[in-house]
Design a protein around this motif. Structure first.
Motif, PDB file in Angstrom:
ATOM      1  N   LYS A   1      -0.133 -36.588  53.945  1.00 17.64           N
ATOM      2  CA  LYS A   1       0.719 -35.409  53.760  1.00 17.64           C
ATOM      3  C   LYS A   1       1.787 -35.223  54.838  1.00 17.64           C
TER       4      LYS A   1
ATOM      5  N   TYR B   1      -6.697 -37.306  56.501  1.00 18.81           N
ATOM      6  CA  TYR B   1      -5.997 -37.354  55.210  1.00 18.81           C
ATOM      7  C   TYR B   1      -4.618 -36.718  55.330  1.00 18.81           C
ATOM      8  N   TYR B   2      -4.583 -35.577  55.982  1.00 20.36           N
ATOM      9  CA  TYR B   2      -3.303 -34.902  56.169  1.00 20.36           C
ATOM     10  C   TYR B   2      -2.345 -35.785  56.974  1.00 20.36           C
ATOM     11  N   LEU B   3      -2.856 -36.333  58.078  1.00 17.95           N
ATOM     12  CA  LEU B   3      -2.006 -37.145  58.953  1.00 17.95           C
ATOM     13  C   LEU B   3      -1.463 -38.368  58.216  1.00 17.95           C
TER      14      LEU B   3
END
Lengths: 288, 274
Positions: A96, A91-93
């Motif tokens: 965000k 999700y971060y990659l």
């Protein structure tokens, strides 16, 4: 007689496919048939194989029930733990991380997967072994902690070894997500958390499904991680197979176990595909 | 969120870093870093068993990856020209080659080859005119065959995905301009799929070079590098093992980085995306 266009075309097609077909037949189909034949045979007096037609080997499967139990418990558990770490990372990659660093960060996740699993697992043997963390704990007064050769160590090794493989498909499905959907959800007054649960998560489920299926299937045949971090106490079907083929030399029994392992893999694969179809169309996974 | 991501990257790389660090440890003690030294690299490289294992691994990886790249690419090109039913059968077999666990591939290959050798060797002995008939056995050939099975399927998948992104129109244009099929292949198709073929080759090489479990079953008396490392680990954790492990890591790291660069080149050149 000159060759017609279609005949020539067919010949070229056949020539292109001949080596691969031969390879698949001789080193996949035939060996699999041989394995099934061995599995209904008997053990020779000096080990090895003696021709027979009996289901005795299959009747004997409960003798190795511990290996089945460990594999069928720890492989899904390991895949689930992997997912818990992988989802936020993916999700971060995908959402965000700044686009400038994204490619580098993704590469850094994938690269370990293609380096030696043996060496990476060995690293944890080193860390969890008596001269690693237990030694450090001993210095601060916590004595006799045993980490190596426990189910926990095996699970840790699994998460470590297969994390990249879990992150990638989830990352791919999150990256393809249409950002406008998230904006629309926010515009309609949804809080970020509710947008996540009603838009992002459902749309990333195909990636989650692919990751869980891939990791579970690979884990079903795992040998190295339980061998090095479970130390003969936490053994998988793979470890039973190595024992039966290379140490106790009971090939027919080993073949029967190998056949059941393939059957388990096929069942898991079919269930995964069934679920994947229900969620949405199938998606290609970017392994590299 | 940031903290979590940092933790994940630490988790991925710290254990590897630790092995690399301790491979440069001067002392024998595995838990205490007493000084910098490359002594263990010297020791490792002077070990004839290790060098033999390394040579075996390189030969096997090179041959199996080359065969996989050539046959896999040919298969990917051929599959496109196949009817849908035959293609489904072929795709199923390729998927099986990828999905069936390595441990089963190793066992099945072992069982089949031993059965075949058991039948062939007496036959050769019976018709052999000389004193010592040749004996077929496990070794380079069986490892290459078993590795090639998985890697050929891998190359086929990669190249097939690349071919799917190529526009048919450019091939048709070439034919309209009176290029022979061979010329079209050489000048139009090959340059476009070449990066994928090379990337497939490198991945195949890396897989074969790193594989332990398949080779463990079908190696016979041959020792590959992972088999050697596995045996050393069982004998005990020493700085020498760390040095060997570091060298294995660096080798596969280089290969995978080159493969990734090639794959990126491919995606950048095609405006159609992946």
């Amino acid at each position: 007689m000159p060759l017609t266009m279609t005949t020539k075309r067919r010949l070229v097609t056949a020539a292109l496919l001949a080596p691969a077909s031969a390879w698949l037949f001789v080193f996949l189909v035939l060996p699999f048939i041989a394995m099934v034949v061995f599995s209904v045979g008997e053990r020779g007096p000096a080990g090895g194989y003696q021709a027979a037609f009996t289901f005795a080997q299959y009747a004997n499967l409960p003798a190795r029930s511990a290996a089945y139990w460990n594999t069928l418990m720890l492989a899904p558990a390991g895949a689930f733990l992997c997912l818990l770490v992988a989802y936020p990372t993916a999700y971060y990659l995908a959402v965000k991380a700044s686009p400038r660093h994204r490619l580098l960060l993704v590469s850094l996740v994938v690269v370990p997967f293609w380096t030696s699993l043996l060496v990476r697992t060995y690293a944890w043997m080193y860390i969890l072994g008596s001269r690693g963390i237990p030694n450090l704990l001993d210095m601060i007064g916590i004595a006799d902690v045993r980490l190596l050769n426990t189910p926990g160590a095996v699970l840790l090794g699994i998460v470590y070894g297969y994390l990249p493989l879990m992150i990638m498909p989830i990352y791919v499905s999150l990256e393809k997500l249409d950002r406008r959907l998230l904006e629309a959800s926010a515009d309609l007054g949804a809080k970020p958390l509710s947008t996540f649960f009603s838009v992002t998560l459902p749309l990333s489920l195909p990636g989650v499904m692919t990751g869980v299926a891939l990791v579970t299937i690979l884990l079903l045949g795992e040998y190295l991680i339980p061998q090095l971090l479970g130390g003969g106490k936490v053994f998988f079907i793979g470890n039973a197979l190595v024992d039966l083929f290379l140490q106790s030399r009971n090939w027919p029994f080993g073949s029967a176990i190998a056949v059941t392992l393939v059957a388990i893999v096929v069942v898991v694969l079919m269930v995964a595909m069934r679920i994947a179809w229900r969620i949405s169309g199938t998606r290609q996974v970017d392994l590299v | 969120m940031r903290a979590l991501i940092t933790a994940v990257y630490l988790f991925l790389y710290a254990p590897i870093a630790l092995v690399v660090l301790f491979s440069f440890n001067a002392g024998r003690n595995a838990s205490e870093f007493t000084g910098f030294s490359v002594e263990w690299y010297g020791k490792a490289l002077a070990n004839p068993f290790l060098i033999t294992a390394l040579q075996n691994s390189l030969i096997i990886a090179l041959v199996s990856a080359t065969l996989a790249a050539v046959f896999g690419t040919m298969a990917a090109l051929g599959l496109e020209r196949l009817g849908s039913r035959a293609r489904a059968v072929f795709d199923g077999l390729l998927a099986a080659a990828i999905v069936v666990p390595g441990v089963v591939i190793g066992i099945a290959t072992l069982v089949a080859l031993v059965a075949v050798f058991g039948a062939i060797n007496p036959a050769i002995a019976a018709i052999w005119p000389g004193e010592r008939p040749p004996q077929l056995g496990l070794g380079y050939g069986s490892i290459i065959a078993a590795h090639g099975l998985f890697t050929m399927a891998l190359v086929t998948m990669i190249v097939k995905a690349r071919i799917a992104t190529l526009g048919r129109d450019i091939v048709e244009a070439s034919a309209d301009l009176y290029a022979t099929p061979l010329t079209t292949f050489r000048d139009i198709v090959l340059p476009q799929i070449l990066p994928s073929v090379l990337a497939g080759f490198l991945l195949a090489f890396t897989f074969s070079f790193d594989d332990f479990i398949v080779a463990f079953f079908v190696a016979g008396s041959k020792t590959t590098l992972p088999i050697y490392v596995f045996a050393s680990i069982r004998r005990g954790v020493t700085p020498e093992v760390n040095a060997i492990a570091t060298m294995v890591l660096v080798a596969s790291l280089l290969l995978i980085l080159i493969a990734r660069l090639l794959m990126r080149e491919k995606t950048r050149k095609s405006p159609a995306g992946e």
